[in-house]
Design an enzyme around this catalytic site. Structure first.
Site, mmCIF file in Angstrom:
data_model
loop_
_atom_site.group_PDB
_atom_site.id
_atom_site.type_symbol
_atom_site.label_atom_id
_atom_site.label_comp_id
_atom_site.label_asym_id
_atom_site.label_seq_id
_atom_site.Cartn_x
_atom_site.Cartn_y
_atom_site.Cartn_z
ATOM 1 N N LYS A 1 51.908 109.162 52.296
ATOM 2 C CA LYS A 1 51.342 110.125 53.002
ATOM 3 C C LYS A 1 51.741 110.130 54.718
ATOM 4 C CE LYS A 1 47.351 107.322 53.492
ATOM 5 N NZ LYS A 1 45.780 107.169 52.943
ATOM 6 N N GLY B 1 43.997 99.533 65.618
ATOM 7 C CA GLY B 1 43.880 100.535 64.526
ATOM 8 C C GLY B 1 42.927 99.844 63.261
ATOM 9 N N GLY C 1 40.978 102.400 55.623
ATOM 10 C CA GLY C 1 40.259 102.009 54.547
ATOM 11 C C GLY C 1 40.725 100.654 53.777
ATOM 12 N N ASP D 1 51.389 105.486 47.611
ATOM 13 C CA ASP D 1 50.165 106.154 48.426
ATOM 14 C C ASP D 1 51.066 106.501 49.548
ATOM 15 O OD1 ASP D 1 47.765 107.192 49.338
ATOM 16 O OD2 ASP D 1 47.427 105.224 50.497
ATOM 17 N N LYS E 1 47.441 93.008 59.760
ATOM 18 C CA LYS E 1 46.459 93.814 59.282
ATOM 19 C C LYS E 1 45.842 92.690 58.602
ATOM 20 C CE LYS E 1 46.906 97.961 57.288
ATOM 21 N NZ LYS E 1 47.116 99.190 56.676
ATOM 22 N N GLU F 1 41.566 96.285 59.153
ATOM 23 C CA GLU F 1 41.903 96.461 60.574
ATOM 24 C C GLU F 1 43.161 95.893 61.053
ATOM 25 O OE1 GLU F 1 38.657 94.302 61.953
ATOM 26 O OE2 GLU F 1 37.101 96.158 62.033
#
Length: 890
Positions: free
Chosen positions: A136, A19, A22, A134, A41, A25
């Site tokens: 979501k 994946g 922003g 953040d 990540k 990766e």
């Protein structure tokens, strides 16, 4: 630039890219130090250019990593490689909430479940001073077994160059400028974020409310064609009422969502802990009085004049409805089931009891159910549907899986390893068959035949309603990956039987067979469901959490049309997949949304004192301690019904999936040195024995294959032998020995007409303890190994699961009254002396449906790990629908 497979990042080996976004990766990688796969990540290189930002990020990520909460992504490591910062975390299998939503709404029950897990994760973070900033759907992950994980704690802070600056420009925000496109992160900002003000935990509560709104409605709470329009909506507008799009949403749930989305932070929930508390009151469990008070205390949305008038009218109407409800139910029975209306009502369990299985009578007038008291006593009850009173049926102790005779006079049931029947009017009980230790359903025909399943791995058997010797009806076709036949149901002609097959994809489903053996074929490819048929011609089954029906011609044995939903959610028994519904031939449907069988691992000392619980509640079966006593292997059932082996760290409670094959993997057993695990799997048809490294590395290897279903039971301390249980049509459950040296040819240790199970080697390998129903009830016995001499009975008043103390001087077992028992034993040469069994404490198990122990004992015999059931006294009510076809037509 993306990293290629095989690239080393620190000590980690990159396997594949999984994946990107922003904030960098994400890769699947392997950690060779502890032999496990992880997720990495890799953050943008620009982060490394600002030392202060990088330092703040490392501090925040480490703080998030210290949370160690089951609903927060576990952070293993934070580091840099050639200036590029990266985060190492647990590897998750599943989908983000954004992917799972796919623009559609969830059923309220599922939305509440996910929301509850999110709230608990937020509460754990907030209590340590960590705010997400953040939140979501893209940062919420749903694993394949239904667990929720919050991702990217602390990363939002990294995106902010100066904590004193406004937060409206965070780089993680996606702004699609093309007309008609919906915004990303912007739509989940709190008003204080939009205004660029400082934020605290209440900002996460607002974002949470926007997410819950979207789960319930299938649409964003705040959206527009530009960032400015969306931000304006967040500041000035309220989202449309949820009840406009989904009538199943309760006013209390809608009020909770509005309370989260208050513009003023002071008017929202004061903490995520309070939010989680309120959600508990809306879940499938019965709320406490304090929870009910908490929910009623939520400020309601201001009502319009019209709504106030309607509310007043409704209050008067409710009184009338309550007064008429009983009359409607009674008058229903004088009406034709073809009329175009239905009546619904709920039946709660008797006081201080909880439901398990139930059945509606064929005439639709009475409901029988199994209820368990807090002390563990289980009985059959009967309740007429036109009455509020239920009556116990004496003589039905330990009853399970009731089913009615076609004339609604008798109830068939299973108890104490026997198939029995009771005449409801007289209360006379009769035993029909003695060899049903772990049954999987029964059905009664109008021609005086009962078809039943004695054990989980048996085919269907038939017996006369007068009793006698059962005869085999079906054959388990292992060549086509059939593993189990269960949940039989007679069609009205009394000659054909519906039943469910468990096994591989090419065999699983709903089948029909005939008593003369001339008919046997699959009707539906359905996974793990009970089946039923009812007039005016419908076949019922479960698909995930929905009760489905499909038109079925019982004369031609043919399905017609498409299946359609009848009720949702419908519950099921975790260990057996028995679906909780029953339907009469007169249009009465009964179902329950509660699932049973859920357990939590509990540490208990010899006095019965609970020392703590391990991990979160789940669907854990057959716990087996590792030799060093730090890990436990269990059967685990995920939310989709998949059964795999899981490993749980006792210190942290963190579960890790050990097997990943879509087949059924069960009965884990440790090697004596703790380096390997063996287990049973039906991935190649019959359930055979496989092995795998306890580190999780490498593939599962087939250890022993045969045409019968076999299950490992124990591994000798010297590593030379594995005990396993084999299912034989003639001799039922037997105990076999698999040598791991020499010719490795298995040989039977116990092969009788009785059912033997739960076999365990003594620590010195000279004795084998086991359970047998040879006397008519299950008892614990010991025999010498390998010659089988010196047989001794250990238990007195029944015994099921067992374990040895590590020095071989004490045996533990669970008695028929669900008490943990301890008995001292002394082996001296060929002699084996048995002391007096002593009760230690009560165990909380609903039934003895498992052929392997639901507890493990630590080496010194002072502590026990028990897969306790904590939910049986809070089971959901039974929902009754009179004239269900009218309800579906509407």
């Amino acid at each position: 630039m993306s990293l290629q497979a095989g690239t080393k990042l620190g000590r980690y080996e990159i396997r594949a890219k999984i994946g990107e976004g922003g904030m960098g990766e994400v890769y699947r990688a392997f950690d060779p130090t502890i032999h496990r796969e992880v997720a990495i990540k890799v953050l943008p290189a620009s982060v490394a250019d600002d030392a202060d930002r990088l330092k703040r990020f490392e501090q925040e990520a480490c703080a998030a990593g210290s949370l160690n909460h089951p609903n927060i992504l576990i952070i293993h490591h934070v580091d840099t490689d050639e200036g590029a910062p990266y985060i190492v975390s647990e590897l998750l299998e599943g989908q983000t909430l954004r992917q799972r939503l796919g623009g559609t709404a969830f059923a309220p029950r599922r939305a509440i479940d996910y929301a509850n897990q999110i709230a608990r994760g937020l509460a754990a973070a907030h209590e340590k001073g960590i705010v997400h900033r953040d939140l979501k759907p893209d940062n919420i992950f749903i694993t394949n077994d239904g667990r929720v994980k919050i991702l990217d704690f602390g990363i939002a802070k990294l995106t902010q160059p100066d904590s004193s600056q406004p937060q409206t420009g965070i780089p993680t925000r996606r702004v699609d400028t093309d007309p008609g496109k919906v915004l990303g992160t912007v739509g989940y900002m709190s008003p204080e974020q939009v205004k660029g003000r400082a934020v605290d935990h209440r900002s996460d509560v607002f974002s949470f409310g926007a997410i819950l709104y979207e789960m319930l409605s299938g649409r964003r709470a705040f959206h527009g064609e530009s960032a400015a329009e969306t931000m304006s909506a967040i500041l000035k507008e309220d989202p449309p009422d949820l009840s406009e799009t989904n009538q199943r949403i309760s006013p209390a749930l809608e009020r909770l969502v509005h309370h989260c989305l208050e513009k003023n932070p002071e008017e929202r929930f004061h903490s995520a802990r309070d939010l989680a508390f309120a959600l508990e009151a809306l879940s499938g469990t019965s709320p406490t009085s304090s929870q009910t008070t908490a929910m009623s205390a939520l400020p309601a949305r201001r009502m319009t004049r019209r709504e106030l008038v309607l509310a007043s009218v409704a209050a008067v109407a409710i009184l009338a409805v309550v007064a008429l409800a009983a009359a409607m139910a009674i008058s229903y029975f004088r009406r034709s089931p073809t009329e175009d209306h239905s009546v619904r009502f709920a039946i709660n369990p008797p006081e201080k009891t909880g439901f398990s299985s139930f059945a509606i009578s064929p005439d639709g007038l009475r409901l029988t159910f199994v209820a368990t008291e807090a002390a563990g006593k289980t009985l059959l009850w009967v309740r007429p549907l036109d009455s509020t009173n239920a009556q116990q049926l004496p003589g039905t102790e330990d009853a399970a899986l009731p089913f009615w005779s076609p004339d609604s006079r008798f109830i068939g049931f299973f108890a104490a390893g026997k198939l029995k029947k009771i005449e409801v009017a007289s209360g006379v009980v009769q035993t029909l068959s003695k060899n049903t230790p772990v049954p999987r359903g029964g059905t009664w025909s109008q021609n005086g035949v009962i078809v039943f399943v004695p054990t989980p791995n048996d085919p269907l058997y038939q017996v006369s309603v007068a009793g006698g010797e059962p005869t085999q009806l079906t054959r388990i076709d292992t060549a086509h990956q059939e593993a189990s036949h269960r949940w039989p149901y007679f069609l009205p002609d009394g000659r054909h039987v519906l039943y469910s097959v468990q096994g591989g994809p090419q065999s699983q489903g709903i089948y029909v067979t005939s008593l003369d053996g001339k008919e046997n074929r699959r009707l539906l490819n359905v996974v793990n469901s009970t089946v039923a048929f009812a007039a005016p011609g419908f076949l019922f089954f479960r698909r995930e959490s929905t009760l489905m029906a499909q038109a079925f011609d019982a004369d031609k044995l043919q399905l017609a049309g498409e299946p359609f939903p009848v009720a949702e959610p419908v519950g099921y028994e975790i260990a057996t997949f028995q679906t909780f519904f029953s339907v009469s031939q007169t249009g009465v449907l009964a179902y329950s949304s509660g699932s049973t069988g859920g357990t939590q691992l509990a540490l208990i000392d010899r006095t019965g004192k609970e020392l703590g619980r391990v991990g979160q509640p789940g669907n854990y079966l057959r716990p087996t301690l590792s030799p060093e006593g730090k890990r436990v292997a269990v059967d685990g059932v995920d939310s989709q019904g998949n059964r795999d082996i899981w490993l749980v760290e006792l210190a942290s409670g963190n579960p890790t999936r050990f097997t990943f094959d879509p087949a059924t993997d069960i009965f884990p057993v440790w090697s004596p040195d703790g380096s390997r695990l063996v287990f049973s799997s039906d991935r190649q048809g019959p359930r055979n024995i496989y092995q795998k490294s306890a580190t999780g590395a490498g593939k599962e290897e087939l250890l022993y294959k045969t045409d019968a279903n076999i299950f490992p039971s124990d591994w000798s301390a010297d590593g030379r032998f594995i005990l396993y249980l084999a299912n034989d049509p003639k001799t039922r459950l037997d105990v076999w020995v698999l040598p791991l040296a020499g010719d490795q040819k298995p040989f039977p240790f116990l092969q009788t007409e009785a059912n033997e199970r739960a076999a365990r080697f003594s620590p010195d390998g000279r004795w084998i303890a086991y359970t047998s129903d040879e006397s008519g009830i299950n008892q614990i016995y010991v025999q010498s190994f390998p010659d089988g001499g010196g047989k001794r009975q250990i238990s007195v008043n029944g015994g099921y699961w067992l374990a040895w103390r590590s020095d071989g001087k004490e045996l533990f077992y669970v008695a028929a009254d669900k008490k943990m028992m301890a008995v001292g034993v002394q082996a001296d040469g060929p002699n084996f002396e048995v002391g007096t069994p002593k009760a230690l404490f009560d165990v909380r198990v609903q039934s003895f449906t498992s052929v392997q122990a639901q507890f493990a004992v630590f080496a010194d015999g002072q502590k026990f790990l028990v897969a306790n059931s904590y939910g049986e006294l809070t089971s959901a009510p039974i929902e009754v629908v009179l004239n269900w076809t009218a309800a579906v037509r509407k």
